[in-house]
Design an enzyme around this catalytic site. Structure first.
Site, PDB file in Angstrom:
ATOM      1  CG  ASP A 146      -2.040   0.974   1.114  1.00 20.90           C
ATOM      2  OD1 ASP A 146      -2.352   1.408  -0.011  1.00 20.90           O
ATOM      3  OD2 ASP A 146      -2.631   1.325   2.166  1.00 20.90           O
ATOM      4  CG  HIS A 164      -0.419   2.032  -9.244  1.00 22.45           C
ATOM      5  ND1 HIS A 164      -0.659   1.691  -7.931  1.00 22.45           N
ATOM      6  CD2 HIS A 164      -1.486   2.790  -9.637  1.00 22.45           C
ATOM      7  CE1 HIS A 164      -1.814   2.222  -7.546  1.00 22.45           C
ATOM      8  NE2 HIS A 164      -2.334   2.904  -8.558  1.00 22.45           N
ATOM      9  CG  LEU A 207       8.823 -17.175  -3.056  1.00 25.92           C
ATOM     10  CD1 LEU A 207       8.651 -17.151  -1.540  1.00 25.92           C
ATOM     11  CD2 LEU A 207       9.279 -15.799  -3.550  1.00 25.92           C
TER      12      LEU A 207
END
Ligand code: IPE
Ligand code: IPE
Ligand code: MG
Length: 251
Positions: free
Chosen positions: A31, A48, A142
């Site tokens: 965020d 972004h 991962l």
């Protein structure tokens, strides 16, 4: 081991991180992109873009550290109310990210997965997500969960509906319903719950992120905006996590 090779290595004393007690699953609410851009008099879209770059570094670090699961909140079920242009920019950015990073993530042995109702996304997003998942499905490193059009409440509704359908078919009875069954019908079925939830940007809320799965997670908040989030912040969060006393209701 190539664990601490980056320039930021001196910012957190790595000797203090216990590599045997790393969190299995890290969840991040990415965020603050908009406010990061605003501070620089840039359009939100630039925030972004910078956020996507920050993510790339964090994925590699988690992979290098040997973290098993990383779930990142990319787009929530609530984010559709944003201006049309911002939503479509985010969708395009997702495709750009996948196209640009897929080969390298594959080389890093990352398993790319998505979580959320992707059927509502533009066709090209769905195609790229499915392709990325398929290409990396046999990797053993991962697990990267991209949470897209994800909402914790709608995920729980999905779980309940699937279970109800099983009851209606007579495959199970109402007494069979338990916490494990509900978990098994969530997008995260088969994954460990997040050990730590990281939220930068100075907000102190879950915003509908993994609300069932985070019942016993540790929380780590920071005032910095996501595009400024670096490896050193991740390490700091892990270090702090390792100092927590997780009692799970015990003494
Ligand atoms: C997070 O940054 C990205 C998404 C929610 C898609 P924001 O866009 O929410 O940035 P702020 O909170 O407005 O600063
Ligand atoms: C949460 O951030 C969603 C993502 C990071 C994708 P928001 O910016 O949408 O959350 P609120 O609106 O501040 O709760
Ligand atoms: Mg926000």
């Amino acid at each position: 081991m190539k664990l601490w090779q980056s320039k930021e290595q001196n910012d957190v004393d790595m000797d203090k991180i216990d590599v045997k007690r790393l969190p299995n699953h890290i969840a991040i609410i990415m965020d603050g992109n908009g406010r990061w851009a605003k501070e620089r008099n840039l359009p939100r879209s630039m925030g972004h873009k910078a956020g996507a770059e920050a993510l790339r570094k964090i994925v590699s670090e988690c992979s290098n550290l040997g973290i098993k699961y990383l779930s990142v909140y990319v787009f929530s079920t609530e984010n559709w109310i944003r201006p049309k242009e911002e939503v479509s920019f985010l969708m395009d950015l997702l495709v750009e990210y996948l196209v640009k990073e897929l080969d390298e993530l594959h080389r890093e042995n990352v398993v790319i997965n998505y979580i959320g109702d992707i059927t509502k996304l533009p066709e090209k997003c769905q195609k790229n997500l499915k392709n990325s998942k398929n290409k990396t499905k046999d990797n053993t490193g991962l697990h990267l969960n991209l949470c897209i059009n994800y909402g914790g409440r709608s995920e729980i509704v999905k779980s309940f509906k699937e279970i109800y359908a099983e009851i209606k078919l007579g495959n199970i009875s109402i007494d069979d319903v338990d916490e494990n069954m509900i978990s098994d019908h969530l997008y995260t079925s088969g994954m460990p719950d997040p050990d730590i939830v990281i939220r930068p940007s100075g907000e102190y809320r879950l915003s509908n992120f993994l609300i069932w799965q985070c019942a016993y997670s540790e929380f780590w908040f920071s005032n910095i905006f996501w595009p400024d989030f670096r490896i050193e912040h991740l390490r700091r969060a892990i270090l702090d996590y390792q100092k927590r006393d997780r009692r799970f209701g015990g003494v």
